[in-house]
Design an enzyme around this catalytic site. Structure first.
Site, PDB file in Angstrom:
ATOM      1  N   SER A   1      -3.254  18.658  -5.440  1.00 55.33           N
ATOM      2  CA  SER A   1      -4.210  17.769  -6.102  1.00 55.33           C
ATOM      3  C   SER A   1      -5.368  18.561  -6.674  1.00 55.33           C
ATOM      4  O   SER A   1      -5.696  19.655  -6.184  1.00 55.33           O
ATOM      5  CB  SER A   1      -4.750  16.737  -5.091  1.00 55.33           C
ATOM      6  OG  SER A   1      -5.847  16.024  -5.618  1.00 55.33           O
TER       7      SER A   1
ATOM      8  N   TYR B   1      -8.200  14.105   2.992  1.00 64.38           N
ATOM      9  CA  TYR B   1      -7.136  14.216   1.991  1.00 64.38           C
ATOM     10  C   TYR B   1      -7.258  15.534   1.225  1.00 64.38           C
ATOM     11  O   TYR B   1      -6.276  16.267   1.064  1.00 64.38           O
ATOM     12  CB  TYR B   1      -7.226  13.040   1.025  1.00 64.38           C
ATOM     13  CG  TYR B   1      -6.298  13.115  -0.166  1.00 64.38           C
ATOM     14  CD1 TYR B   1      -4.977  12.721  -0.064  1.00 64.38           C
ATOM     15  CD2 TYR B   1      -6.757  13.567  -1.408  1.00 64.38           C
ATOM     16  CE1 TYR B   1      -4.117  12.775  -1.160  1.00 64.38           C
ATOM     17  CE2 TYR B   1      -5.916  13.626  -2.508  1.00 64.38           C
ATOM     18  CZ  TYR B   1      -4.596  13.230  -2.377  1.00 64.38           C
ATOM     19  OH  TYR B   1      -3.758  13.293  -3.474  1.00 64.38           O
TER      20      TYR B   1
END
Length: 289
Positions: free
Chosen positions: A181, A194
């Site tokens: 990400s 995350y």
């Protein structure tokens, strides 16, 4: 141009359970281009496993792989309707799709899933580790042990378990692709745990690429920016959804179809000299930050 039809804002509608249901999203994510045809041959006769392949980026990758001639096995948690729809889309266009329900955070399940794929297709050429979990937290003090454990269990442990279970069947020329990400590089003030998992996966990509290079198995990653997937309405508060993706250079979120081609490229022979790398698909968010 199809890009002109991509939404630039979203209604502030949330979902109450992760990883979210694509069928309940408004607007629906765009996972394929109408002008694409099936039965191309970049991945002809190859077998691909995609975790989190029922919806979002995973669905777009599954459909794209099938379009390129691969047999596809989708692993998903509990989104039966989404998985069945993806399977139907692929099969209605002449592709082959196997769906497997279970939790990648469970090592025994991962081993069982790999065995199921081998029983059905006899080999594995491509492994896409794409399952993810994220939670919105304004402060690190708000992150409980259970939340931290669940996020790492799905994102990091699940990736490890799937790769480990696949290794006996991955041969020379195989490709492992990990979804990391933009948060691994840029950070995110409300997605702390995350972002940490995505940093771990970025390091895993680099380390495993070196480790598996003697076997001629390639390991790469894709780092999406803001992409409109079920993970967004199922994890972000309503007030952040309307402006989701507005900080990119294009002033909008990306659609799953706009990420999928990176996975096709990395799985194909066109990327035969690429390993340990990350392709960033983020709408120019680095440029604007």
């Amino acid at each position: 141009m199809i890009e002109k039809t991509f939404p630039k804002s979203f209604p502030n509608i949330t979902q109450n359970q992760q990883p979210g249901m694509e069928e309940e999203m408004n607007p629906q994510p765009i996972f394929q281009h109408d002008e694409y045809s099936f039965n191309s041959e970049r991945l002809k006769d190859r077998v691909a496993i995609i975790t989190g392949g029922d919806s979002g980026i995973g669905r777009a990758v599954a459909v794209s792989y099938a379009r390129e001639g691969a047999k596809v096995a989708i692993i998903y948690l509990n989104e039966d309707d989404d998985a069945s729809k993806t399977k139907k889309i692929i099969e209605d266009n002449g592709g082959i799709c196997l769906i497997i329900r279970g939790d990648v955070g469970d090592e025994a399940f991962c081993s069982s899933a790999i065995s199921t794929v081998i029983s059905s297709f006899s080999k594995i050429d491509i492994l896409v580790c794409n399952s993810a979990e994220q939670h919105y937290s304004k402060n690190i003090e708000d992150i409980t042990y259970d939340q931290l454990h669940k996020t790492f269990r799905t994102n990091v442990y699940g990736t490890f378990f799937m790769i480990k279970a696949s290794m006996p069947y991955l041969k020379e020329g195989a490709s492992i692709i990990i979804t990391t990400s933009i948060t691994a590089y840029q950070g995110n003030e409300t997605l702390i745990d995350y972002s940490s998992t995505k940093g771990a996966l970025t390091s895993l990509t680099r380390s495993l690429a070196v480790n598996l290079a003697p076997k001629l198995i390639r390991v790469n990653a894709v780092a999406p920016g803001p992409i409109w997937t079920p993970l967004i309405p199922s994890s972000l508060p309503a007030e952040e959804i309307q402006s989701f993706g507005s900080k990119t250079a294009f002033k909008r979120a990306g659609q799953p179809v706009e990420v999928a081609e990176a996975y096709v490229f990395l799985a194909s022979q066109g990327a035969s000299f690429i390993t340990g790398e990350t392709i960033h698909v983020n709408g120019g968010e680095f440029v604007t930050s």
